[in-house]
Design a protein around this motif. Structure first.
Motif, PDB file in Angstrom:
ATOM      1  N   GLY A   1       0.826  -1.211   0.000  1.00 41.85           N
ATOM      2  CA  GLY A   1       0.000   0.000   0.000  1.00 41.85           C
ATOM      3  C   GLY A   1       0.854   1.250   0.000  1.00 41.85           C
TER       4      GLY A   1
ATOM      5  N   GLN B   1      -0.888   7.257   2.392  1.00 42.46           N
ATOM      6  CA  GLN B   1      -0.141   8.002   3.411  1.00 42.46           C
ATOM      7  C   GLN B   1       0.524   7.077   4.437  1.00 42.46           C
ATOM      8  OE1 GLN B   1      -3.708  10.046   4.405  1.00 42.46           O
ATOM      9  NE2 GLN B   1      -3.939   9.077   6.405  1.00 42.46           N
ATOM     10  N   SER B   2      -0.137   5.969   4.798  1.00 37.99           N
ATOM     11  CA  SER B   2       0.416   5.080   5.827  1.00 37.99           C
ATOM     12  C   SER B   2       1.678   4.395   5.316  1.00 37.99           C
ATOM     13  CB  SER B   2      -0.603   4.008   6.237  1.00 37.99           C
ATOM     14  OG  SER B   2      -1.778   4.617   6.698  1.00 37.99           O
TER      15      SER B   2
ATOM     16  N   ASP C   1       2.081  -0.787  -4.631  1.00 37.33           N
ATOM     17  CA  ASP C   1       0.785  -0.096  -4.617  1.00 37.33           C
ATOM     18  C   ASP C   1      -0.027  -0.452  -5.855  1.00 37.33           C
ATOM     19  OD1 ASP C   1      -0.923   1.925  -3.258  1.00 37.33           O
ATOM     20  OD2 ASP C   1      -0.714   2.936  -5.177  1.00 37.33           O
ATOM     21  N   ALA C   2      -1.296  -0.730  -5.634  1.00 39.82           N
ATOM     22  CA  ALA C   2      -2.146  -1.216  -6.722  1.00 39.82           C
ATOM     23  C   ALA C   2      -2.543  -0.120  -7.705  1.00 39.82           C
ATOM     24  CB  ALA C   2      -3.399  -1.858  -6.133  1.00 39.82           C
ATOM     25  N   GLN C   3      -2.394   1.133  -7.310  1.00 39.97           N
ATOM     26  CA  GLN C   3      -2.878   2.203  -8.183  1.00 39.97           C
ATOM     27  C   GLN C   3      -1.793   2.698  -9.136  1.00 39.97           C
ATOM     28  OE1 GLN C   3      -5.965   4.807  -6.437  1.00 39.97           O
ATOM     29  NE2 GLN C   3      -4.735   4.404  -4.605  1.00 39.97           N
TER      30      GLN C   3
ATOM     31  N   ALA D   1      -6.248   6.810  -1.181  1.00 40.92           N
ATOM     32  CA  ALA D   1      -7.693   7.017  -1.295  1.00 40.92           C
ATOM     33  C   ALA D   1      -8.055   8.467  -1.624  1.00 40.92           C
ATOM     34  CB  ALA D   1      -8.372   6.602   0.013  1.00 40.92           C
ATOM     35  N   TRP D   2      -7.144   9.384  -1.327  1.00 40.42           N
ATOM     36  CA  TRP D   2      -7.482  10.799  -1.542  1.00 40.42           C
ATOM     37  C   TRP D   2      -7.770  11.106  -3.009  1.00 40.42           C
ATOM     38  CZ3 TRP D   2      -8.710  13.326   2.623  1.00 40.42           C
ATOM     39  CH2 TRP D   2      -8.134  12.970   3.844  1.00 40.42           C
TER      40      TRP D   2
ATOM     41  N   LEU E   1     -10.234  18.715   4.171  1.00 43.19           N
ATOM     42  CA  LEU E   1      -9.748  18.135   5.426  1.00 43.19           C
ATOM     43  C   LEU E   1     -10.458  18.780   6.606  1.00 43.19           C
ATOM     44  CD1 LEU E   1      -5.870  17.974   4.959  1.00 43.19           C
ATOM     45  CD2 LEU E   1      -7.566  16.197   4.634  1.00 43.19           C
ATOM     46  N   PHE E   2     -10.524  18.043   7.712  1.00 40.36           N
ATOM     47  CA  PHE E   2     -11.118  18.656   8.896  1.00 40.36           C
ATOM     48  C   PHE E   2     -10.062  19.274   9.825  1.00 40.36           C
ATOM     49  CE2 PHE E   2      -9.964  14.828  10.909  1.00 40.36           C
ATOM     50  CZ  PHE E   2     -10.613  13.737  10.342  1.00 40.36           C
TER      51      PHE E   2
ATOM     52  N   VAL F   1      -0.931  -6.793  -4.492  1.00 36.62           N
ATOM     53  CA  VAL F   1      -0.509  -7.926  -3.672  1.00 36.62           C
ATOM     54  C   VAL F   1      -1.693  -8.871  -3.523  1.00 36.62           C
ATOM     55  CG1 VAL F   1       0.224  -8.632  -1.374  1.00 36.62           C
ATOM     56  CG2 VAL F   1       1.288  -6.643  -2.480  1.00 36.62           C
TER      57      VAL F   1
ATOM     58  N   TRP G   1     -11.190   0.605  -0.143  1.00 36.52           N
ATOM     59  CA  TRP G   1     -11.575  -0.414  -1.128  1.00 36.52           C
ATOM     60  C   TRP G   1     -12.464  -1.493  -0.528  1.00 36.52           C
ATOM     61  CZ3 TRP G   1      -7.562   2.773  -1.510  1.00 36.52           C
ATOM     62  CH2 TRP G   1      -7.421   3.427  -2.724  1.00 36.52           C
TER      63      TRP G   1
ATOM     64  N   ALA H   1      -5.454   6.235  11.393  1.00 34.31           N
ATOM     65  CA  ALA H   1      -6.038   6.395  10.057  1.00 34.31           C
ATOM     66  C   ALA H   1      -6.167   7.867   9.682  1.00 34.31           C
ATOM     67  CB  ALA H   1      -7.393   5.707   9.987  1.00 34.31           C
TER      68      ALA H   1
ATOM     69  N   LEU I   1      -3.812  11.602   8.727  1.00 32.22           N
ATOM     70  CA  LEU I   1      -2.500  12.059   8.248  1.00 32.22           C
ATOM     71  C   LEU I   1      -1.556  12.333   9.407  1.00 32.22           C
ATOM     72  CD1 LEU I   1      -4.022  14.293   5.505  1.00 32.22           C
ATOM     73  CD2 LEU I   1      -2.141  12.728   5.036  1.00 32.22           C
TER      74      LEU I   1
HETATM   75  P1  FAD Z   1      -5.246   4.525   1.541  1.00 25.35           P
HETATM   76  O1  FAD Z   1      -5.156   5.996   1.304  1.00 25.35           O
HETATM   77  O2  FAD Z   1      -6.523   3.844   1.280  1.00 25.35           O
HETATM   78  O3  FAD Z   1      -4.050   3.850   0.763  1.00 25.35           O
HETATM   79  C1  FAD Z   1      -3.929   2.462   0.671  1.00 25.35           C
HETATM   80  C2  FAD Z   1      -3.211   2.133  -0.622  1.00 25.35           C
HETATM   81  O4  FAD Z   1      -3.032   0.721  -0.658  1.00 25.35           O
HETATM   82  C3  FAD Z   1      -3.984   2.506  -1.864  1.00 25.35           C
HETATM   83  O5  FAD Z   1      -3.177   3.196  -2.772  1.00 25.35           O
HETATM   84  C4  FAD Z   1      -4.444   1.156  -2.427  1.00 25.35           C
HETATM   85  O6  FAD Z   1      -4.546   1.134  -3.817  1.00 25.35           O
HETATM   86  C5  FAD Z   1      -3.343   0.250  -1.953  1.00 25.35           C
HETATM   87  N1  FAD Z   1      -3.732  -1.154  -1.857  1.00 25.35           N
HETATM   88  C6  FAD Z   1      -4.834  -1.687  -1.284  1.00 25.35           C
HETATM   89  N2  FAD Z   1      -4.822  -3.026  -1.391  1.00 25.35           N
HETATM   90  C7  FAD Z   1      -3.679  -3.345  -2.048  1.00 25.35           C
HETATM   91  C8  FAD Z   1      -3.079  -4.570  -2.455  1.00 25.35           C
HETATM   92  N3  FAD Z   1      -3.653  -5.762  -2.219  1.00 25.35           N
HETATM   93  N4  FAD Z   1      -1.902  -4.532  -3.121  1.00 25.35           N
HETATM   94  C9  FAD Z   1      -1.285  -3.348  -3.370  1.00 25.35           C
HETATM   95  N5  FAD Z   1      -1.815  -2.152  -2.992  1.00 25.35           N
HETATM   96  C10 FAD Z   1      -2.990  -2.157  -2.342  1.00 25.35           C
HETATM   97  N6  FAD Z   1      -7.813  11.949   7.666  1.00 25.35           N
HETATM   98  C11 FAD Z   1      -7.266  13.123   8.047  1.00 25.35           C
HETATM   99  O7  FAD Z   1      -6.156  13.145   8.555  1.00 25.35           O
HETATM  100  N7  FAD Z   1      -7.936  14.304   7.861  1.00 25.35           N
HETATM  101  C12 FAD Z   1      -9.164  14.336   7.249  1.00 25.35           C
HETATM  102  O8  FAD Z   1      -9.751  15.393   7.101  1.00 25.35           O
HETATM  103  C13 FAD Z   1      -9.739  13.098   6.798  1.00 25.35           C
HETATM  104  N8  FAD Z   1     -10.920  13.073   6.148  1.00 25.35           N
HETATM  105  C14 FAD Z   1     -11.395  11.888   5.650  1.00 25.35           C
HETATM  106  C15 FAD Z   1     -12.595  11.879   4.914  1.00 25.35           C
HETATM  107  C16 FAD Z   1     -13.077  10.689   4.404  1.00 25.35           C
HETATM  108  C17 FAD Z   1     -14.350  10.680   3.607  1.00 25.35           C
HETATM  109  C18 FAD Z   1     -12.398   9.486   4.610  1.00 25.35           C
HETATM  110  C19 FAD Z   1     -12.927   8.180   4.071  1.00 25.35           C
HETATM  111  C20 FAD Z   1     -11.222   9.476   5.348  1.00 25.35           C
HETATM  112  C21 FAD Z   1     -10.714  10.674   5.880  1.00 25.35           C
HETATM  113  N9  FAD Z   1      -9.529  10.698   6.610  1.00 25.35           N
HETATM  114  C22 FAD Z   1      -9.016  11.901   7.048  1.00 25.35           C
HETATM  115  C23 FAD Z   1      -8.891   9.431   7.011  1.00 25.35           C
HETATM  116  C24 FAD Z   1      -7.594   8.980   6.317  1.00 25.35           C
HETATM  117  O9  FAD Z   1      -6.666  10.016   6.234  1.00 25.35           O
HETATM  118  C25 FAD Z   1      -7.787   8.286   4.996  1.00 25.35           C
HETATM  119  O10 FAD Z   1      -8.670   7.218   5.122  1.00 25.35           O
HETATM  120  C26 FAD Z   1      -6.455   7.785   4.374  1.00 25.35           C
HETATM  121  O11 FAD Z   1      -6.663   7.683   3.019  1.00 25.35           O
HETATM  122  C27 FAD Z   1      -5.885   6.460   4.913  1.00 25.35           C
HETATM  123  O12 FAD Z   1      -4.583   6.285   4.341  1.00 25.35           O
HETATM  124  P2  FAD Z   1      -3.932   4.847   4.122  1.00 25.35           P
HETATM  125  O13 FAD Z   1      -2.612   5.076   3.516  1.00 25.35           O
HETATM  126  O14 FAD Z   1      -4.010   4.082   5.386  1.00 25.35           O
HETATM  127  O15 FAD Z   1      -4.917   4.135   3.101  1.00 25.35           O
END
Ligand code: FAD
Length: 354
Positions: free
Chosen positions: A13, A16-17, A36-38, A44-45, A54-55, A103, A135, A332, A334
């Motif tokens: 993935g 941001q994480s 990363d799959a994308q 997700a952003w 953002l909040f 993956v 997803w 979850a 930033l």
């Molecule tokens: P993701 O951004 O989902 O990234 C995961 C990545 O892994 C993706 O690129 C995906 O394609 C990839 N992936 C998944 N499965 C596989 C696989 N099997 N193989 C390879 N790649 C894969 N947070 C804040 O800090 N401030 C905010 O204001 C805020 N607002 C939000 C509003 C909404 C509507 C939502 C849903 C969330 C919000 N968040 C906010 C929360 C958080 O920041 C997000 O959910 C963030 O995108 C999580 O980051 P991540 O890297 O964990 O996951």
């Protein structure tokens, strides 16, 4: 297909994480790859609705090492600004992200973990799973869904109010997504907002900064053996971001109780009251994307994998990052993912050291 490749750590993935984990592994001199799959950076952003902001202000939405620059004219940056920030972050720290690689499964392979992808396999001594929740949208079991006949969407499919102009739309869900999408639609659509319990708006002066502080205070209390402060949930559910506040103050955000079932062309409450609808938007949350970990057979009740901090209890070579409070307070978000990412990287570095 490429052959087997080796590295010390595979991060699954590149949102941001995954990037925060990469930042810390790099600092510790550990070899890694991010898969990363994308096709493009931003996790997700890249897929949220057009008006999402953002909040928290930019400076309170930063990953480790680099402050998010402010967005001109916007105290609360929009999702496009976050995508740009993540793209720059990846470049700045030269994080090795391999894109369009999905993956499929993580397997035990003796001393190593084998990461099978749709373009070959990797062997590594540790894996960080950072696949987010976007997803795996969650839809509650409400009777009659198949008989409704109108259109149904989840948060992940919603883009803009113009798509629903003049239509009767029911938005389901009393969290931030439900409130923001209801506020977005309140001017263009004939809106019903259905929530399980009356919506709990946070005080207008509380934004993501206070939520992060609450999550941190909770962590400290728990770490120090004091009473659990209840964290974010004790404050309310909905951040009154400016568009939500405006719609609420104009009286456009009145919530109805949750209906009992869907019927052809509408919904019905338990007392027999009915409402017609052209579309329903389910803002009913997400679940962690964990299917690639199935071969490790770690999932317990409710589908979660037991963790100590970010480390899987039954597989110490696996860390889970960014899915929610169960993998670190506010992980979850930033700003919240930095600390668990650092802890995961440190634990992996000591696992790797002779
Ligand atoms: P993701 O951004 O989902 O990234 C995961 C990545 O892994 C993706 O690129 C995906 O394609 C990839 N992936 C998944 N499965 C596989 C696989 N099997 N193989 C390879 N790649 C894969 N947070 C804040 O800090 N401030 C905010 O204001 C805020 N607002 C939000 C509003 C909404 C509507 C939502 C849903 C969330 C919000 N968040 C906010 C929360 C958080 O920041 C997000 O959910 C963030 O995108 C999580 O980051 P991540 O890297 O964990 O996951």
């Amino acid at each position: 297909m490429t052959g087997d490749r080796h590295t010390q750590v595979v991060i699954v993935g590149g949102g941001q994480s995954g990037l925060a984990a990469g930042y810390h592994l790099r600092r510790l001199g550990v070899d890694f790859v991010i898969l990363d799959a994308q096709s493009t950076p931003g996790g997700a952003w890249q897929h949220t609705w057009d008006s999402l902001h953002l909040f928290s202000p930019a400076a309170f939405s930063s990953l480790p090492g680099r402050l998010m620059p402010p967005q001109p004219g916007e105290e609360y940056p929009d999702a496009g600004h976050v995508v740009t920030y993540l793209r720059d972050y990846e470049k700045r720290y030269e994080l090795p992200v391999e894109r369009l690689v999905r993956v499929l499964g993580v397997h035990r392979d003796g001393e190593l973990l084998r990461v099978e992808t749709d373009s070959g396999s990797w062997h590594a001594r540790a894996v960080i799973s950072a696949t987010g929740t976007w997803w795996r949208p969650f839809l509650p079991a409400v009777p009659g869904r198949r008989h409704f006949g109108g259109e149904q969407f989840h948060t992940v499919e919603y883009r803009r109010p113009q798509d629903f102009a003049g239509r009767r739309v029911i938005v389901v869900g009393g969290g931030n997504s439900g409130a923001q999408i209801a506020a977005d639609l309140a001017y263009d659509a004939e809106l019903t907002w259905a929530t399980l319990r009356p919506p709990r708006f946070l005080a207008d002066d509380i934004d993501g900064r206070a939520l992060f502080d609450a999550a941190t205070a909770r962590r400290r209390a728990v770490d120090e053996g004091r009473t659990d402060t209840g964290g974010v949930a004790s404050l309310g559910d909905i951040v009154a971001v400016p568009p939500v506040r405006e719609a609420r103050d104009r009286g456009l955000l009145k919530a109805a109780p949750m209906f009992a079932r869907l019927i052809p062309g509408g919904v019905e409450w338990a007392d027999g009251t009915r409402a017609e609808a052209d579309a329903i938007i389910w803002c009913t949350g997400f679940r962690p994307v964990l299917s690639h970990l199935a071969p490790l057979q770690l999932r317990g009740r409710r589908g979660h994998i037991a963790t100590t901090g970010t480390r899987a209890v039954d597989e110490p070579r696996l860390h889970l990052l960014g899915y929610g409070d169960w993998t670190g307070p506010a992980s979850a978000t930033l700003i919240g993912v930095g600390r668990p990412a650092r802890d995961a990287a440190r634990q992996i570095a000591s696992l790797l050291s002779p």
